[in-house]
Motif scaffolding. Sequence first.
Motif: not given
Length: 296
Positions: A111-114, A121-125, A134-138, A231-233
């Motif tokens: 998924v692309t998380l926004i 914070l939930t998204a990057w964790q 997770v494919h990408a993140l905003v 940093a782990q993303v």
Amino acid sequence: MARRLDVTGADGVRLAAWDFTPGTAPQAGPGVLLLHGLMGHAAHWSPAISRLAEAAARPGATPHPPHRPRTVALDQRGHGHSDKPPAASFTREAYVADAAAAVEQLGLGPVTLIGHSMGALTAWQLAAERPDLVHALVICDMRASALGAASQREWRDWFRRWPAPFPSLDAARRWFGEEDPWVERPNPARGAFFAEVMAEHPDGWRPVFDPEQMLTSRETWVHDAHWESLAQVRCPTLVVRGLDGELGRAEAQEMVRVLPHGAYAEIPDAGHLLHYEHPDAWREAVGPFLNGVLTS
């Protein structure tokens, strides 16, 4: 109109997800999942989602996604139409597990998380813990630094100052947009934002969430810094901030530096509610990034 989808979150909590994808039948395959912030709800994303859909629908419009991926917004636990379980259930682990459940049960991965604020914070964790999902993140206007005990005390005092129940929805809109001591100048968008999460009761209008549960949710992350998980993303990540938001430019740029595949965008004249206050400018800021990750 968004279609409601039911998700079973951590510990069996019932969550409401809302599919904003145009059309009548759910689409299969990777999609977009949007996570609101503390006190928000899924429908707060509606103006931003509609702008992205309009841009994608215009022939020759660039730079925006040329197709319409499945787009779902989640009412996180304690918010919107989702369950409001006991306060002990409002942990970082529970929020992250709920997001993972939404991705898996709705077939959105990778998924692309926004995410906005706490939702970011939930998204990057989730991206750090489950890179397979997770494919990408905003990341929208969320700090990686610890905010501290003083911040939590200020929030508790702020909740106590609310003149709830409000006698009318207009009174709630006016208080949050003009009369709230935290408002430096009239902000109609802020008033509208909070009016959307009010419900009528026999004695007046109250928030659909429990303020104590919101404070419990916040307690689980304000005392800690979150640089290590950031940093782990490993996926492509865009950090976007409002020029007058809560995330400062220096910290945002340090977040980009820490991220293995980070990028940066900012929205002039926007505050913390950047996607809600300025959906057109938000689209312009995130559109090029989404165009790249959704077609790769």
